[in-house]
Scaffold this motif. Structure first.
Motif, mmCIF file in Angstrom:
data_model
loop_
_atom_site.group_PDB
_atom_site.id
_atom_site.type_symbol
_atom_site.label_atom_id
_atom_site.label_comp_id
_atom_site.label_asym_id
_atom_site.label_seq_id
_atom_site.Cartn_x
_atom_site.Cartn_y
_atom_site.Cartn_z
ATOM 1 N N GLU A 36 0.833 -1.199 0.000
ATOM 2 C CA GLU A 36 0.000 0.000 0.000
ATOM 3 C C GLU A 36 0.870 1.253 0.000
ATOM 4 O O GLU A 36 1.809 1.361 0.776
ATOM 5 C CB GLU A 36 -0.900 0.006 1.235
ATOM 6 C CG GLU A 36 -1.829 1.185 1.290
ATOM 7 C CD GLU A 36 -2.707 1.177 2.529
ATOM 8 O OE1 GLU A 36 -3.381 2.194 2.756
ATOM 9 O OE2 GLU A 36 -2.721 0.178 3.264
ATOM 10 N N LEU A 37 0.552 2.160 -0.914
ATOM 11 C CA LEU A 37 1.251 3.443 -0.969
ATOM 12 C C LEU A 37 0.400 4.524 -0.321
ATOM 13 O O LEU A 37 -0.815 4.523 -0.483
ATOM 14 C CB LEU A 37 1.499 3.853 -2.425
ATOM 15 C CG LEU A 37 2.498 3.038 -3.219
ATOM 16 C CD1 LEU A 37 2.579 3.557 -4.646
ATOM 17 C CD2 LEU A 37 3.868 3.079 -2.580
ATOM 18 N N HIS A 38 1.031 5.443 0.368
ATOM 19 C CA HIS A 38 0.301 6.565 0.940
ATOM 20 C C HIS A 38 0.171 7.708 -0.046
ATOM 21 O O HIS A 38 -0.688 8.563 0.102
ATOM 22 C CB HIS A 38 0.976 7.060 2.222
ATOM 23 C CG HIS A 38 0.943 6.050 3.321
ATOM 24 N ND1 HIS A 38 1.695 6.159 4.455
ATOM 25 C CD2 HIS A 38 0.247 4.902 3.467
ATOM 26 C CE1 HIS A 38 1.471 5.140 5.241
ATOM 27 N NE2 HIS A 38 0.590 4.356 4.670
ATOM 28 N N GLY A 39 1.039 7.721 -1.050
ATOM 29 C CA GLY A 39 0.988 8.778 -2.053
ATOM 30 C C GLY A 39 -0.133 8.564 -3.053
ATOM 31 O O GLY A 39 -0.689 7.476 -3.174
ATOM 32 N N ARG A 40 -0.434 9.633 -3.770
ATOM 33 C CA ARG A 40 -1.478 9.590 -4.793
ATOM 34 C C ARG A 40 -0.866 9.874 -6.158
ATOM 35 O O ARG A 40 0.039 10.706 -6.276
ATOM 36 C CB ARG A 40 -2.550 10.630 -4.485
ATOM 37 C CG ARG A 40 -3.305 10.338 -3.201
ATOM 38 C CD ARG A 40 -4.346 11.429 -2.958
ATOM 39 N NE ARG A 40 -5.248 11.092 -1.895
ATOM 40 C CZ ARG A 40 -5.154 11.560 -0.656
ATOM 41 N NH1 ARG A 40 -4.188 12.374 -0.324
ATOM 42 N NH2 ARG A 40 -6.034 11.216 0.254
ATOM 43 N N ASP A 41 -1.373 9.224 -7.173
ATOM 44 C CA ASP A 41 -0.906 9.415 -8.538
ATOM 45 C C ASP A 41 -1.230 10.841 -8.994
ATOM 46 O O ASP A 41 -2.386 11.250 -9.038
ATOM 47 C CB ASP A 41 -1.584 8.380 -9.440
ATOM 48 C CG ASP A 41 -1.184 8.485 -10.888
ATOM 49 O OD1 ASP A 41 -0.321 9.313 -11.240
ATOM 50 O OD2 ASP A 41 -1.750 7.711 -11.691
ATOM 51 N N LEU A 42 -0.200 11.586 -9.347
ATOM 52 C CA LEU A 42 -0.347 12.988 -9.743
ATOM 53 C C LEU A 42 -0.647 13.169 -11.224
ATOM 54 O O LEU A 42 -0.669 14.302 -11.710
ATOM 55 C CB LEU A 42 0.945 13.755 -9.414
ATOM 56 C CG LEU A 42 1.354 13.773 -7.950
ATOM 57 C CD1 LEU A 42 2.738 14.392 -7.799
ATOM 58 C CD2 LEU A 42 0.340 14.515 -7.127
ATOM 59 N N SER A 43 -0.889 12.094 -11.957
ATOM 60 C CA SER A 43 -1.106 12.191 -13.402
ATOM 61 C C SER A 43 -2.168 13.220 -13.793
ATOM 62 O O SER A 43 -1.957 13.962 -14.757
ATOM 63 C CB SER A 43 -1.452 10.820 -13.987
ATOM 64 O OG SER A 43 -0.345 9.955 -13.835
ATOM 65 N N PRO A 44 -3.298 13.322 -13.084
ATOM 66 C CA PRO A 44 -4.270 14.355 -13.470
ATOM 67 C C PRO A 44 -3.677 15.764 -13.414
ATOM 68 O O PRO A 44 -3.961 16.593 -14.277
ATOM 69 C CB PRO A 44 -5.402 14.198 -12.453
ATOM 70 C CG PRO A 44 -5.282 12.813 -11.932
ATOM 71 C CD PRO A 44 -3.816 12.485 -11.986
#
Length: 165
Positions: A36-44
């Motif tokens: 599990e990653l705490h970060g979020r995908d910044l693609s948007p």
């Protein structure tokens, strides 16, 4: 640079952090991370840095050289020891306008800053009567982020009555 995928000459004002980069690089490479990653995908935000909806606050914490269950153990068993190099441990969120800091060591006052009007964070608004709603909203954001990231100390710290300056 990713010509055609990321607009040139644009900037994004949304606050993000290191774990978000890990999630973004993983997504861009098509390599799933097996934990599990705490970060979020910044693609948007990369595709549309100025207009992409991004309802997520930037969450960060400072717990010195302690991590995971070791933080929870200190917070629950000896909370006055939640300090690293004379700096009390903390959890914080930045929503782009406001920054809220909640200390894990009891007795240390909460901090709330209006980053738009006070970018140097010189005026703590946490006890300002006209900022009660902002303080409550930012406190909820922090609680949500602590719960989302599995911080087992969340309830202990967030249920504690905040200290004044």
């Amino acid at each position: 640079s990713r010509p055609g995928l990321i607009p040139a000459g644009k900037t994004c004002a949304r606050p993000v952090n290191g774990p978000d980069l890990v999630a973004t690089f993983s997504a861009a490479a098509g390599i799933p991370i097996p934990w599990e990653l705490h970060g979020r995908d910044l693609s948007p935000l990369l595709r549309d840095p100025e207009n992409a909806p991004w309802p997520h606050p930037c969450f960060f914490e400072g717990t010195g050289d302690h991590f995971g269950q070791a933080v929870t153990q200190v917070v629950k068993e000896s909370p006055s020891s939640a300090v690293h190099h004379h700096v009390p441990w903390y959890g914080a969120v930045n929503d782009g306008r406001y920054k809220y800091v909640r200390y894990l060591k009891p007795g240390v006052p909460d901090e709330l800053y209006d980053l738009q009007n006070d970018p140097e964070e010189l005026t703590n608004l946490a006890t300002s009567p006209d900022q009660k709603e902002v303080l409550a909203r930012m406190s909820r954001l922090l609680r949500d982020e602590l719960q989302r990231t599995g911080a087992a100390y969340a309830e202990t710290v967030m249920n504690r009555t905040p200290s004044g300056p």
